[in-house]
Design a protein around this motif. Structure first.
Motif, PDB file in Angstrom:
ATOM      1  N   ASP A  34       0.814  -1.217   0.000  1.00 46.63           N
ATOM      2  CA  ASP A  34       0.000   0.000   0.000  1.00 46.63           C
ATOM      3  C   ASP A  34       0.850   1.271   0.000  1.00 46.63           C
ATOM      4  OD1 ASP A  34      -2.383  -1.475   0.082  1.00 46.63           O
ATOM      5  OD2 ASP A  34      -2.383  -1.514   2.279  1.00 46.63           O
ATOM      6  N   THR A  35       2.097   1.174   0.472  1.00 51.48           N
ATOM      7  CA  THR A  35       2.930   2.370   0.590  1.00 51.48           C
ATOM      8  C   THR A  35       4.074   2.434  -0.429  1.00 51.48           C
ATOM      9  OG1 THR A  35       4.375   1.344   2.240  1.00 51.48           O
ATOM     10  CG2 THR A  35       2.430   2.550   3.058  1.00 51.48           C
ATOM     11  N   VAL A  36       4.230   1.393  -1.239  1.00 55.56           N
ATOM     12  CA  VAL A  36       5.379   1.329  -2.139  1.00 55.56           C
ATOM     13  C   VAL A  36       5.407   2.483  -3.140  1.00 55.56           C
ATOM     14  CG1 VAL A  36       4.306  -0.291  -3.766  1.00 55.56           C
ATOM     15  CG2 VAL A  36       6.788  -0.165  -3.605  1.00 55.56           C
ATOM     16  N   ILE A  43      11.292   9.069  -2.504  1.00 53.68           N
ATOM     17  CA  ILE A  43      12.711   8.938  -2.842  1.00 53.68           C
ATOM     18  C   ILE A  43      13.049   9.842  -4.030  1.00 53.68           C
ATOM     19  CG2 ILE A  43      14.492   7.378  -3.717  1.00 53.68           C
ATOM     20  CD1 ILE A  43      13.063   5.121  -2.103  1.00 53.68           C
ATOM     21  N   SER A  44      12.216   9.772  -5.063  1.00 52.05           N
ATOM     22  CA  SER A  44      12.452  10.589  -6.262  1.00 52.05           C
ATOM     23  C   SER A  44      12.472  12.074  -5.933  1.00 52.05           C
ATOM     24  CB  SER A  44      11.359  10.343  -7.305  1.00 52.05           C
ATOM     25  OG  SER A  44      11.430   9.043  -7.789  1.00 52.05           O
ATOM     26  N   ARG A  45      11.507  12.515  -5.177  1.00 50.27           N
ATOM     27  CA  ARG A  45      11.420  13.946  -4.856  1.00 50.27           C
ATOM     28  C   ARG A  45      12.565  14.384  -3.957  1.00 50.27           C
ATOM     29  NH1 ARG A  45       4.928  14.988  -4.215  1.00 50.27           N
ATOM     30  NH2 ARG A  45       4.490  14.795  -6.445  1.00 50.27           N
ATOM     31  N   SER A  46      12.940  13.542  -3.016  1.00 51.37           N
ATOM     32  CA  SER A  46      14.034  13.885  -2.107  1.00 51.37           C
ATOM     33  C   SER A  46      15.343  14.077  -2.862  1.00 51.37           C
ATOM     34  CB  SER A  46      14.196  12.779  -1.064  1.00 51.37           C
ATOM     35  OG  SER A  46      15.335  12.995  -0.283  1.00 51.37           O
ATOM     36  N   ILE A  47      15.643  13.167  -3.764  1.00 47.87           N
ATOM     37  CA  ILE A  47      16.905  13.240  -4.501  1.00 47.87           C
ATOM     38  C   ILE A  47      16.844  14.311  -5.591  1.00 47.87           C
ATOM     39  CG2 ILE A  47      18.552  11.929  -5.900  1.00 47.87           C
ATOM     40  CD1 ILE A  47      18.350  11.144  -2.842  1.00 47.87           C
ATOM     41  N   ILE A  60      10.544   0.163  -7.127  1.00 54.43           N
ATOM     42  CA  ILE A  60      10.744  -0.780  -6.037  1.00 54.43           C
ATOM     43  C   ILE A  60      10.052  -2.080  -6.419  1.00 54.43           C
ATOM     44  CG2 ILE A  60      10.315  -1.263  -3.606  1.00 54.43           C
ATOM     45  CD1 ILE A  60      10.356   1.823  -3.162  1.00 54.43           C
ATOM     46  N   ASP A  61      10.778  -3.186  -6.300  1.00 54.89           N
ATOM     47  CA  ASP A  61      10.294  -4.500  -6.711  1.00 54.89           C
ATOM     48  C   ASP A  61       9.164  -4.986  -5.795  1.00 54.89           C
ATOM     49  OD1 ASP A  61      10.024  -7.355  -7.033  1.00 54.89           O
ATOM     50  OD2 ASP A  61      11.956  -7.356  -8.067  1.00 54.89           O
TER      51      ASP A  61
END
Length: 119
Positions: A34-36, A43-47, A60-61
């Motif tokens: 539910d959170t993937v 992650i994308s926005r942070s980097i 994410i797999d």
């Protein structure tokens, strides 16, 4: 030995720092199916706000998550082996494309340079 530091050197350094930061910042985070998607976005926005990042793609797999879910609590921890990240960094006249990908043979998440282009 000393030498001139080039834009290529800096582009690759910046790219490596970003992948290392990403890996160590987010692995171990609680995650479930539910959170993937929200984790991929986070992650994308942070980097992506970091200097010189032009694009980033995070996948994410989900099969790995499914296989590692704790049945009682319904979540697992994000592992490096679950991450597939493509990152493009542009520093001055140089573009570096790097990746974090799970290597099946080595059974290890590897960071690698995909290609470097200098104008």
């Amino acid at each position: 030995m000393t030498g001139i530091i080039t834009s290529r050197d800096n582009a690759l350094f910046e790219a490596g720092i970003k992948l290392g930061a990403l890996y160590h910042q987010f692995t171990g985070s609680p995650i479930n199916l539910d959170t993937v998607q929200s984790m991929e976005v986070a992650i994308s926005r942070s980097i992506s706000v970091q200097p010189f990042v032009e694009t980033i793609t995070v996948n994410i797999d989900r099969d790995m998550i499914r296989s590692r879910l704790n049945q009682e609590f319904g979540y697992c921890e994000l592992e490096g082996r679950m991450l597939d990240v493509q990152l493009k960094v542009v520093f001055e006249d140089c573009t570096a494309v790097v990746a974090l990908e799970y290597d099946q043979v080595l059974e290890y998440p590897l960071m690698k340079i995909k290609h470097v282009r200098q104008k």
